[in-house]
Design a protein around this motif. Structure first.
Motif, mmCIF file in Angstrom:
data_model
loop_
_atom_site.group_PDB
_atom_site.id
_atom_site.type_symbol
_atom_site.label_atom_id
_atom_site.label_comp_id
_atom_site.label_asym_id
_atom_site.label_seq_id
_atom_site.Cartn_x
_atom_site.Cartn_y
_atom_site.Cartn_z
ATOM 1 N N LEU A 141 -38.888 -3.710 59.050
ATOM 2 C CA LEU A 141 -38.482 -3.986 57.677
ATOM 3 C C LEU A 141 -39.111 -5.274 57.180
ATOM 4 N N ASP A 142 -39.160 -6.292 58.018
ATOM 5 C CA ASP A 142 -39.773 -7.569 57.644
ATOM 6 C C ASP A 142 -41.240 -7.364 57.263
ATOM 7 N N ILE A 143 -41.978 -6.645 58.097
ATOM 8 C CA ILE A 143 -43.398 -6.419 57.828
ATOM 9 C C ILE A 143 -43.589 -5.587 56.565
ATOM 10 N N ALA A 144 -42.744 -4.563 56.384
ATOM 11 C CA ALA A 144 -42.872 -3.703 55.212
ATOM 12 C C ALA A 144 -42.589 -4.482 53.918
ATOM 13 N N LEU A 145 -41.579 -5.344 53.938
ATOM 14 C CA LEU A 145 -41.271 -6.155 52.763
ATOM 15 C C LEU A 145 -42.423 -7.110 52.438
ATOM 16 N N ARG A 146 -42.959 -7.767 53.460
ATOM 17 C CA ARG A 146 -44.065 -8.697 53.245
ATOM 18 C C ARG A 146 -45.302 -7.963 52.725
ATOM 19 N N SER A 147 -45.572 -6.810 53.298
ATOM 20 C CA SER A 147 -46.765 -6.058 52.901
ATOM 21 C C SER A 147 -46.650 -5.564 51.462
ATOM 22 N N LEU A 148 -45.479 -5.059 51.096
ATOM 23 C CA LEU A 148 -45.305 -4.558 49.734
ATOM 24 C C LEU A 148 -45.341 -5.700 48.727
ATOM 25 N N ALA A 149 -44.777 -6.859 49.091
ATOM 26 C CA ALA A 149 -44.796 -8.013 48.191
ATOM 27 C C ALA A 149 -46.199 -8.565 48.002
ATOM 28 N N SER A 150 -47.059 -8.372 49.005
ATOM 29 C CA SER A 150 -48.432 -8.899 48.930
ATOM 30 C C SER A 150 -49.363 -8.006 48.117
ATOM 31 N N GLY A 151 -48.944 -6.788 47.846
ATOM 32 C CA GLY A 151 -49.770 -5.860 47.083
ATOM 33 C C GLY A 151 -49.430 -5.897 45.610
ATOM 34 N N PRO A 152 -50.058 -5.041 44.817
ATOM 35 C CA PRO A 152 -49.793 -5.010 43.369
ATOM 36 C C PRO A 152 -48.397 -4.480 43.068
ATOM 37 N N LEU A 153 -47.768 -5.022 42.015
ATOM 38 C CA LEU A 153 -46.461 -4.519 41.618
ATOM 39 C C LEU A 153 -46.541 -3.050 41.206
ATOM 40 N N LEU A 154 -47.605 -2.706 40.497
ATOM 41 C CA LEU A 154 -47.803 -1.317 40.081
ATOM 42 C C LEU A 154 -48.611 -0.589 41.148
ATOM 43 N N TYR A 155 -48.035 -0.459 42.321
ATOM 44 C CA TYR A 155 -48.723 0.185 43.435
ATOM 45 C C TYR A 155 -48.817 1.694 43.203
ATOM 46 N N ASP A 156 -49.710 2.308 43.943
ATOM 47 C CA ASP A 156 -49.879 3.757 43.889
ATOM 48 C C ASP A 156 -48.689 4.408 44.599
ATOM 49 N N ALA A 157 -47.817 5.067 43.829
ATOM 50 C CA ALA A 157 -46.619 5.660 44.402
ATOM 51 C C ALA A 157 -46.944 6.736 45.430
ATOM 52 N N ASP A 158 -48.152 7.326 45.342
ATOM 53 C CA ASP A 158 -48.550 8.374 46.291
ATOM 54 C C ASP A 158 -49.437 7.834 47.413
ATOM 55 N N GLY A 159 -49.692 6.527 47.391
ATOM 56 C CA GLY A 159 -50.567 5.922 48.385
ATOM 57 C C GLY A 159 -49.834 4.954 49.301
ATOM 58 N N ARG A 160 -50.544 3.896 49.725
ATOM 59 C CA ARG A 160 -49.995 2.941 50.688
ATOM 60 C C ARG A 160 -48.704 2.297 50.173
ATOM 61 N N GLY A 161 -48.699 1.887 48.901
ATOM 62 C CA GLY A 161 -47.514 1.244 48.346
ATOM 63 C C GLY A 161 -46.298 2.151 48.386
ATOM 64 N N GLY A 162 -46.483 3.415 48.042
ATOM 65 C CA GLY A 162 -45.380 4.360 48.084
ATOM 66 C C GLY A 162 -44.853 4.576 49.486
ATOM 67 N N HIS A 163 -45.776 4.617 50.470
ATOM 68 C CA HIS A 163 -45.357 4.772 51.863
ATOM 69 C C HIS A 163 -44.562 3.549 52.331
ATOM 70 N N LEU A 164 -45.017 2.351 51.941
ATOM 71 C CA LEU A 164 -44.292 1.128 52.314
ATOM 72 C C LEU A 164 -42.905 1.099 51.676
ATOM 73 N N ALA A 165 -42.822 1.509 50.410
ATOM 74 C CA ALA A 165 -41.531 1.531 49.723
ATOM 75 C C ALA A 165 -40.559 2.475 50.428
ATOM 76 N N ALA A 166 -41.053 3.633 50.828
ATOM 77 C CA ALA A 166 -40.203 4.594 51.540
ATOM 78 C C ALA A 166 -39.757 4.032 52.884
ATOM 79 N N LEU A 167 -40.634 3.286 53.536
ATOM 80 C CA LEU A 167 -40.293 2.679 54.828
ATOM 81 C C LEU A 167 -39.215 1.613 54.650
ATOM 82 N N VAL A 168 -39.326 0.809 53.579
ATOM 83 C CA VAL A 168 -38.310 -0.207 53.300
ATOM 84 C C VAL A 168 -36.938 0.439 53.143
ATOM 85 N N VAL A 169 -36.880 1.496 52.349
ATOM 86 C CA VAL A 169 -35.598 2.183 52.120
ATOM 87 C C VAL A 169 -35.057 2.775 53.417
ATOM 88 N N ASP A 170 -35.930 3.370 54.218
ATOM 89 C CA ASP A 170 -35.487 3.981 55.473
ATOM 90 C C ASP A 170 -34.941 2.932 56.436
#
Length: 261
Positions: free
Chosen positions: A110-139
């Motif tokens: 969770l720590d790594i996923a939060l840091r990684s998502l925060a380091s990327g664009p706010l408007l991340y690709d919901a179907d790409g890396r950003g979307g996968h990280l967001a799903a991992l955070v929730v899980d």
């Protein structure tokens, strides 16, 4: 303590999960405010202390706090320099949506996923890396263990004022009979009302208060021996044992309590 209006965060990003890095100078404190989305706060070090009308939650390093949407609160930081704030839509969290504030243990993932998502664009690709990280955070949030270090406040005005007095001076050494007299009720009435209104015995509540106070002092660099005296303990070993027992308490998925290994 330096007071700021609120953290300058863009919680309205059109994504189901938005994570941002935020500097939070030690000793800073926000004014009362709320957010339209559920918020998660995670500091890289030090201690966060969040207060609502019903209680206080402490967030030590390695933990995070879930704050329900539209809940008025104030936030203070001790020994902190960097934190992450995440905002979630109701649909994103689903069954993990909190009804009240919850402190959770933050896994390495969770720590790594939060840091990684925060380091990327706010408007991340919901179907790409950003979307996968967001799903991992929730899980990971859904799987996280809850840590019971909240400090609920009673609803009865006299009991609430007594608790506020203790928060101002945790080392006050009255015994249970003394606190009952201070509240103007019998011992049995005091213990019954206190548990009914906080969910804790008075002794459990006071231990949590002293742990909160100690964590705050330590985050500001106060030695444990001095913190122990301030919190009303005769020795640092006694204080350390109490904190270890309190912090080890977690909850199983079925809601039962256990001691963490």
């Amino acid at each position: 303590m330096r007071t700021i209006d609120r953290l300058p965060l863009d919680e309205e990003t059109p994504r189901p999960v938005a994570v941002l890095h935020q500097s939070f100078v030690s000793g800073a404190k926000t004014r009362w405010h709320s957010h339209r989305r559920t918020e998660l706060l995670h500091a890289s070090g030090g201690l966060l202390v969040l207060s609502t009308e019903s209680g206080t939650w402490t967030v030590p390093a390695g933990h995070a706090l879930l704050v329900p949407a539209d809940l008025p609160h104030e936030l203070a930081g001790y020994g902190c320099s960097e934190m992450r704030a995440a905002f979630f839509t109701d649909a994103a969290l689903g069954a993990a949506l909190p009804r009240e504030c919850r402190v959770i243990a933050v896994s390495d993932l969770l720590d790594i996923a939060l840091r990684s998502l925060a380091s990327g664009p706010l408007l991340y690709d919901a179907d790409g890396r950003g979307g996968h990280l967001a799903a991992l955070v929730v899980d990971e949030i859904a799987r996280a263990k809850e840590i019971h270090i909240a400090l609920p406040l009673p609803q009865t005005m006299r009991l609430r004022q007594l608790c506020r007095d203790m928060i101002q001076k945790p080392s006050l050494a009255l015994d249970l009979d003394g606190w009952a007299r201070h509240a103007g009720v019998s011992r049995s009435t005091f213990t019954r009302r206190f548990r009914a209104e906080t969910g804790l015995s008075f002794a459990e509540w006071r231990r949590r208060l002293r742990m909160l106070h100690t964590l705050t002092l330590q985050a500001d660099g106060v030695p444990l021996r001095q913190a122990a005296r301030t919190a009303g303990y005769r020795s640092s070993n006694a204080l350390r044992d109490m904190m270890r027992r309190t912090m080890s308490e977690t909850v199983r998925p079925d809601g039962s309590r256990r001691e963490a290994p």
